[in-house]
Design a protein around this motif. Sequence first.
Motif, mmCIF file in Angstrom:
data_model
loop_
_atom_site.group_PDB
_atom_site.id
_atom_site.type_symbol
_atom_site.label_atom_id
_atom_site.label_comp_id
_atom_site.label_asym_id
_atom_site.label_seq_id
_atom_site.Cartn_x
_atom_site.Cartn_y
_atom_site.Cartn_z
ATOM 1 N N ASN A 39 92.175 13.342 73.364
ATOM 2 C CA ASN A 39 92.408 12.081 72.679
ATOM 3 C C ASN A 39 93.546 12.238 71.672
ATOM 4 O O ASN A 39 93.638 13.243 70.961
ATOM 5 C CB ASN A 39 91.139 11.612 71.968
ATOM 6 N N LYS B 129 94.288 10.751 68.780
ATOM 7 C CA LYS B 129 93.982 10.761 67.349
ATOM 8 C C LYS B 129 92.975 11.848 66.979
ATOM 9 O O LYS B 129 93.155 12.572 66.003
ATOM 10 C CB LYS B 129 93.441 9.400 66.908
ATOM 11 N N ASN B 130 91.923 11.973 67.771
ATOM 12 C CA ASN B 130 90.883 12.958 67.509
ATOM 13 C C ASN B 130 90.897 13.997 68.624
ATOM 14 O O ASN B 130 90.278 13.809 69.669
ATOM 15 C CB ASN B 130 89.511 12.290 67.421
ATOM 16 N N HIS C 251 91.761 5.615 74.605
ATOM 17 C CA HIS C 251 92.365 4.824 73.532
ATOM 18 C C HIS C 251 92.433 5.691 72.274
ATOM 19 O O HIS C 251 91.435 6.292 71.872
ATOM 20 C CB HIS C 251 91.518 3.578 73.285
ATOM 21 N N GLN D 197 92.459 5.086 69.040
ATOM 22 C CA GLN D 197 91.551 4.751 67.949
ATOM 23 C C GLN D 197 90.115 4.524 68.411
ATOM 24 O O GLN D 197 89.204 4.461 67.583
ATOM 25 C CB GLN D 197 92.041 3.504 67.206
ATOM 26 N N SER D 198 89.914 4.394 69.698
ATOM 27 C CA SER D 198 88.575 4.182 70.257
ATOM 28 C C SER D 198 88.394 5.122 71.446
ATOM 29 O O SER D 198 88.504 4.715 72.604
ATOM 30 C CB SER D 198 88.391 2.722 70.706
ATOM 31 N N SER E 131 99.025 8.242 67.546
ATOM 32 C CA SER E 131 97.615 8.110 67.176
ATOM 33 C C SER E 131 97.284 6.801 66.486
ATOM 34 O O SER E 131 96.110 6.449 66.375
ATOM 35 C CB SER E 131 97.212 9.280 66.278
ATOM 36 N N ASP E 132 98.289 6.070 66.030
ATOM 37 C CA ASP E 132 98.040 4.884 65.209
ATOM 38 C C ASP E 132 98.402 3.571 65.877
ATOM 39 O O ASP E 132 98.402 2.516 65.236
ATOM 40 C CB ASP E 132 98.798 5.001 63.880
ATOM 41 N N SER E 133 98.738 3.610 67.157
ATOM 42 C CA SER E 133 99.085 2.375 67.875
ATOM 43 C C SER E 133 98.348 2.353 69.211
ATOM 44 O O SER E 133 97.602 3.277 69.551
ATOM 45 C CB SER E 133 100.596 2.290 68.103
ATOM 46 N N GLU E 134 98.584 1.287 69.969
ATOM 47 C CA GLU E 134 98.058 1.173 71.324
ATOM 48 C C GLU E 134 99.152 1.375 72.366
ATOM 49 O O GLU E 134 98.984 1.025 73.530
ATOM 50 C CB GLU E 134 97.409 -0.205 71.521
#
Length: 298
Positions: A127, A129-130, A175, A177-178, A217-220
């Motif tokens: 992922n 972001k994470n 995703h 953020q998800s 990590s901060d957009s789609e």
Amino acid sequence: MIKGFIVSILALFIITACSNDSNQVDSFMHIHGLEYSQNDESIFLATHMGLININESGWELIGEPEHQHDFMGYTIKDEETMISSGHPGPRSDFVDPLGVIISYDFGETWKPIALYEEVDFHLLHLNEKNQEIMYGIDVYNSNFYRSDNGGYDWEMLDTTGLPEPLASVLSLTSHPQSPDYLLAGTETGLYESSDGGLTWTLKETNLSASALQTLDSDSEDLIAYLLGEKEGLFFSEDFGETWASLNFELESDYIMYISNHPTDEQKLIIGSLNQSIYETTNFGGSWEVLAEEGQKKK
């Protein structure tokens, strides 16, 4: 059936070899991963014959022979850490399959950390972001796995809804953020999951993706090589709800790997089924061919 999947992913290609007195190479067999370095301007290419670093000095096969594996699902986690799966090289003491292996020294050495002798992840996704959350598809037994601690422990999920066998899935992303929301490209369409890969539904019947890559990590933002009613390389600002063409399409070939530069948002590198590699420094405005059908461009 989505147009463009006539060519088998398992097709084999003829290679030439590296020189006898150095680790410099002019050719390779099979693209199994393609990533920009996180700490310099070089590129890492994972192949059937080992990991290659593409830099200003040339194309260099990384590591001693015992660490030159047939890397599958290769990806870079951070500046020094790489993670992969695959098969041991001919000079390795490791047993097949490698399970999940990790390198803390830019690919010079590797060690198994999970599922050793159990799985061969041809798709291995972190992922954006994470990076503790990872997904993998094992081609040995056609199973779907998830890790919540960076690849050290894995849960095999009782996945439903994806076309069988799961090993035929061509692309996978989550995703940023998800991370429980996933997209997967298959021969019969684009699928989505909102529960971390447990259940899947068909999102697009006339559209699929042979490669998917989130950009930050901060957009789609998402780059994909699409097949079906849209063909070629496309950019999405809403994680695949809408698409804008980047005006790049291959004939009798398709892109399997996409990597974006960690600091220069204009740079992308892509690798194809037929072992060609292309790079853009202006987000698709123009492209340079770095390799063609497994052969380094002079």
